[in-house]
Design an enzyme around this catalytic site. Sequence first.
Site, PDB file in Angstrom:
ATOM      1  N   ALA A  91     -53.586   8.121  12.937  1.00 32.09           N
ATOM      2  CA  ALA A  91     -52.259   8.714  13.131  1.00 32.09           C
ATOM      3  C   ALA A  91     -51.361   7.726  13.858  1.00 32.09           C
ATOM      4  CB  ALA A  91     -52.393   9.997  13.944  1.00 32.09           C
ATOM      5  N   ALA A  92     -50.476   7.098  13.123  1.00 35.66           N
ATOM      6  CA  ALA A  92     -49.587   6.133  13.764  1.00 35.66           C
ATOM      7  C   ALA A  92     -48.311   5.977  12.972  1.00 35.66           C
ATOM      8  CB  ALA A  92     -50.274   4.780  13.889  1.00 35.66           C
ATOM      9  N   TYR A 129     -44.712  -3.019  16.301  1.00 40.10           N
ATOM     10  CA  TYR A 129     -45.767  -2.262  15.625  1.00 40.10           C
ATOM     11  C   TYR A 129     -47.121  -2.971  15.796  1.00 40.10           C
ATOM     12  CZ  TYR A 129     -48.836  -1.141  11.734  1.00 40.10           C
ATOM     13  OH  TYR A 129     -49.937  -0.834  10.990  1.00 40.10           O
ATOM     14  N   ARG A 142     -36.998 -11.436   4.033  1.00 40.25           N
ATOM     15  CA  ARG A 142     -37.006 -10.352   5.014  1.00 40.25           C
ATOM     16  C   ARG A 142     -37.496 -10.943   6.337  1.00 40.25           C
ATOM     17  NH1 ARG A 142     -40.877  -5.221   3.753  1.00 40.25           N
ATOM     18  NH2 ARG A 142     -42.456  -6.733   4.343  1.00 40.25           N
ATOM     19  N   ALA A 143     -36.849 -10.586   7.450  1.00 43.47           N
ATOM     20  CA  ALA A 143     -37.234 -11.160   8.749  1.00 43.47           C
ATOM     21  C   ALA A 143     -38.698 -10.853   9.060  1.00 43.47           C
ATOM     22  CB  ALA A 143     -36.342 -10.598   9.841  1.00 43.47           C
ATOM     23  N   ASN A 165     -53.218  -5.509   3.181  1.00 42.29           N
ATOM     24  CA  ASN A 165     -52.245  -4.637   2.505  1.00 42.29           C
ATOM     25  C   ASN A 165     -52.922  -3.539   1.687  1.00 42.29           C
ATOM     26  OD1 ASN A 165     -50.834  -7.128   3.277  1.00 42.29           O
ATOM     27  ND2 ASN A 165     -49.097  -6.171   2.255  1.00 42.29           N
ATOM     28  N   LYS A 223     -50.842  -1.960  17.958  1.00 38.71           N
ATOM     29  CA  LYS A 223     -52.226  -1.998  17.451  1.00 38.71           C
ATOM     30  C   LYS A 223     -53.085  -2.881  18.356  1.00 38.71           C
ATOM     31  CE  LYS A 223     -51.685   0.597  13.809  1.00 38.71           C
ATOM     32  NZ  LYS A 223     -52.431   1.842  13.574  1.00 38.71           N
ATOM     33  N   SER A 271     -54.648  -3.390  12.214  1.00 37.64           N
ATOM     34  CA  SER A 271     -53.831  -4.022  11.182  1.00 37.64           C
ATOM     35  C   SER A 271     -53.852  -5.534  11.313  1.00 37.64           C
ATOM     36  CB  SER A 271     -52.395  -3.520  11.341  1.00 37.64           C
ATOM     37  OG  SER A 271     -51.521  -4.293  10.571  1.00 37.64           O
ATOM     38  N   ASN A 298     -45.806   7.262  20.541  1.00 37.44           N
ATOM     39  CA  ASN A 298     -46.673   7.806  19.496  1.00 37.44           C
ATOM     40  C   ASN A 298     -47.950   6.978  19.337  1.00 37.44           C
ATOM     41  OD1 ASN A 298     -46.512   9.955  17.239  1.00 37.44           O
ATOM     42  ND2 ASN A 298     -47.432   8.137  16.320  1.00 37.44           N
TER      43      ASN A 298
HETATM   44  N1  UFG Z   1     -41.499  -6.932  -0.596  1.00 36.35           N
HETATM   45  C1  UFG Z   1     -40.452  -7.206  -1.453  1.00 36.35           C
HETATM   46  N2  UFG Z   1     -39.599  -6.193  -1.764  1.00 36.35           N
HETATM   47  C2  UFG Z   1     -39.714  -4.927  -1.266  1.00 36.35           C
HETATM   48  C3  UFG Z   1     -40.791  -4.656  -0.385  1.00 36.35           C
HETATM   49  C4  UFG Z   1     -41.671  -5.671  -0.079  1.00 36.35           C
HETATM   50  O1  UFG Z   1     -40.291  -8.328  -1.922  1.00 36.35           O
HETATM   51  O2  UFG Z   1     -38.884  -4.070  -1.573  1.00 36.35           O
HETATM   52  C5  UFG Z   1     -42.438  -7.999  -0.268  1.00 36.35           C
HETATM   53  C6  UFG Z   1     -42.485  -8.307   1.214  1.00 36.35           C
HETATM   54  O3  UFG Z   1     -41.472  -9.211   1.573  1.00 36.35           O
HETATM   55  C7  UFG Z   1     -43.891  -8.875   1.345  1.00 36.35           C
HETATM   56  C8  UFG Z   1     -44.704  -8.127   0.286  1.00 36.35           C
HETATM   57  O4  UFG Z   1     -43.727  -7.586  -0.602  1.00 36.35           O
HETATM   58  O5  UFG Z   1     -43.880 -10.221   1.034  1.00 36.35           O
HETATM   59  C9  UFG Z   1     -45.514  -6.984   0.864  1.00 36.35           C
HETATM   60  O6  UFG Z   1     -44.673  -6.200   1.664  1.00 36.35           O
HETATM   61  P1  UFG Z   1     -45.086  -4.788   2.258  1.00 36.35           P
HETATM   62  O7  UFG Z   1     -43.898  -4.276   2.998  1.00 36.35           O
HETATM   63  O8  UFG Z   1     -45.668  -3.936   1.197  1.00 36.35           O
HETATM   64  O9  UFG Z   1     -46.273  -5.151   3.249  1.00 36.35           O
HETATM   65  P2  UFG Z   1     -46.348  -6.178   4.460  1.00 36.35           P
HETATM   66  O10 UFG Z   1     -47.138  -7.358   3.998  1.00 36.35           O
HETATM   67  O11 UFG Z   1     -45.023  -6.473   5.031  1.00 36.35           O
HETATM   68  O12 UFG Z   1     -47.123  -5.328   5.551  1.00 36.35           O
HETATM   69  C10 UFG Z   1     -48.258  -4.533   5.247  1.00 36.35           C
HETATM   70  C11 UFG Z   1     -48.242  -3.312   6.143  1.00 36.35           C
HETATM   71  C12 UFG Z   1     -48.373  -3.736   7.577  1.00 36.35           C
HETATM   72  C13 UFG Z   1     -49.594  -4.616   7.737  1.00 36.35           C
HETATM   73  C14 UFG Z   1     -49.586  -5.753   6.764  1.00 36.35           C
HETATM   74  C15 UFG Z   1     -50.879  -6.494   6.861  1.00 36.35           C
HETATM   75  O13 UFG Z   1     -47.047  -2.563   5.941  1.00 36.35           O
HETATM   76  O14 UFG Z   1     -48.516  -2.589   8.386  1.00 36.35           O
HETATM   77  O15 UFG Z   1     -49.418  -5.275   5.447  1.00 36.35           O
HETATM   78  O16 UFG Z   1     -50.997  -7.513   5.925  1.00 36.35           O
HETATM   79  F1  UFG Z   1     -49.628  -5.111   8.985  1.00 36.35           F
END
Ligand code: UFG
Length: 320
Positions: free
Chosen positions: A73-74, A140, A281-282, A169, A144, A116, A91
């Site tokens: 739950a997070a 975030y 994305r930042a 992921n 963790k 994570s 939370n």
């Molecule tokens: N991306 C896009 N367009 C979008 C959404 C995502 O290009 O609309 C890209 C992101 O820039 C990234 C990739 O797709 O390169 C994956 O993005 P996600 O947001 O699906 O996942 P993240 O890798 O940012 O993060 C996820 C989880 C985190 C975790 C991380 C661990 O959301 O909680 O994986 O690898 F920490």
Amino acid sequence: MRILVIGGAGYIGSHVQKQLLEEGFGVTVFDDLSSGDRVNLLPGADFILGSILDKKALAHAMSGGIDGVVHLAAKKAVGESMEWPEIYAENNICGALNILNAMTACGVRHIVFSSSAAVYGMPRYIPLDEAHPIEPINYYGYTKAAIEENMRWYARLGKIDYAALRYFNAVGYAADKSITGKERNPQNLLPIIMEAATGKREKLSIFGNDYDTPDGTCVRDYVHVSDLARAHTLALKKLATDGESFTVNLGTGKGTSVKEIVDAAEKVIGRKLNYDYAPRRAGDPAILTAKADKARQLLGWEPQYTDIEEIIRTVWNLEQ
Ligand code: UFG
């Protein structure tokens, strides 16, 4: 063993619930349904509607016959955690401390915790092993890491034993379509692709195509949620057997770029997706892949899904 699955009505929690039930564990789901969904409560599982910020409700839930806890739950939106850290502090961190304290008070020893890859921050090397420095770059990820640290202390002081599972992921849905609840307002790549494919969203934006990767888009380690779920039951059995706490990465070790995901999704769906390239994305590292040898050795965990098209098909089949 009866397991209290905290956050069991959510995306990963519902798959954990399913895996536990299939392996014959007793399951009680504890969830405030803030992001989880009642449709994810499976036949055979008990349900308690409650919040991890409610110490009394936690103590009550753990007061009889609970042998272990899975805590999922997070809050998990990275961007949101940077804007409203106070929500994440309360939370995620306070909530987890409430759980540890309820366990201590009620004599529940085992906890499997959803951690994570976000605890690592910008990778100093790839693939990431568990010895990589813990340097989160968003709040975030910090929550963790802070929870892991507290679990380490509680274990050191003889109160609990824990398994910290550092997910990479998480993607996909149970292939038998038994889990149907979709995340509200999804922020991750694959659910967004599905929204673009079904017309719920006009288009997908790929964040950045100038990274130092083969096709310029970010590379991630996509691990199927049913494989993740199996790691939880393996971890519980391990804790019940030897009571030794541990931390493991859960990833496949295989990197897939955003463009490769889009191409694979187009193949599965059978038509072109509407997408464009947007600025980076930042906070996105170019590449994040796991070294998951420790989970293999310690738990005998082996991801069964390695083909990205097959993984996407489990999502698309449900979508239809
Ligand atoms: N991306 C896009 N367009 C979008 C959404 C995502 O290009 O609309 C890209 C992101 O820039 C990234 C990739 O797709 O390169 C994956 O993005 P996600 O947001 O699906 O996942 P993240 O890798 O940012 O993060 C996820 C989880 C985190 C975790 C991380 C661990 O959301 O909680 O994986 O690898 F920490």
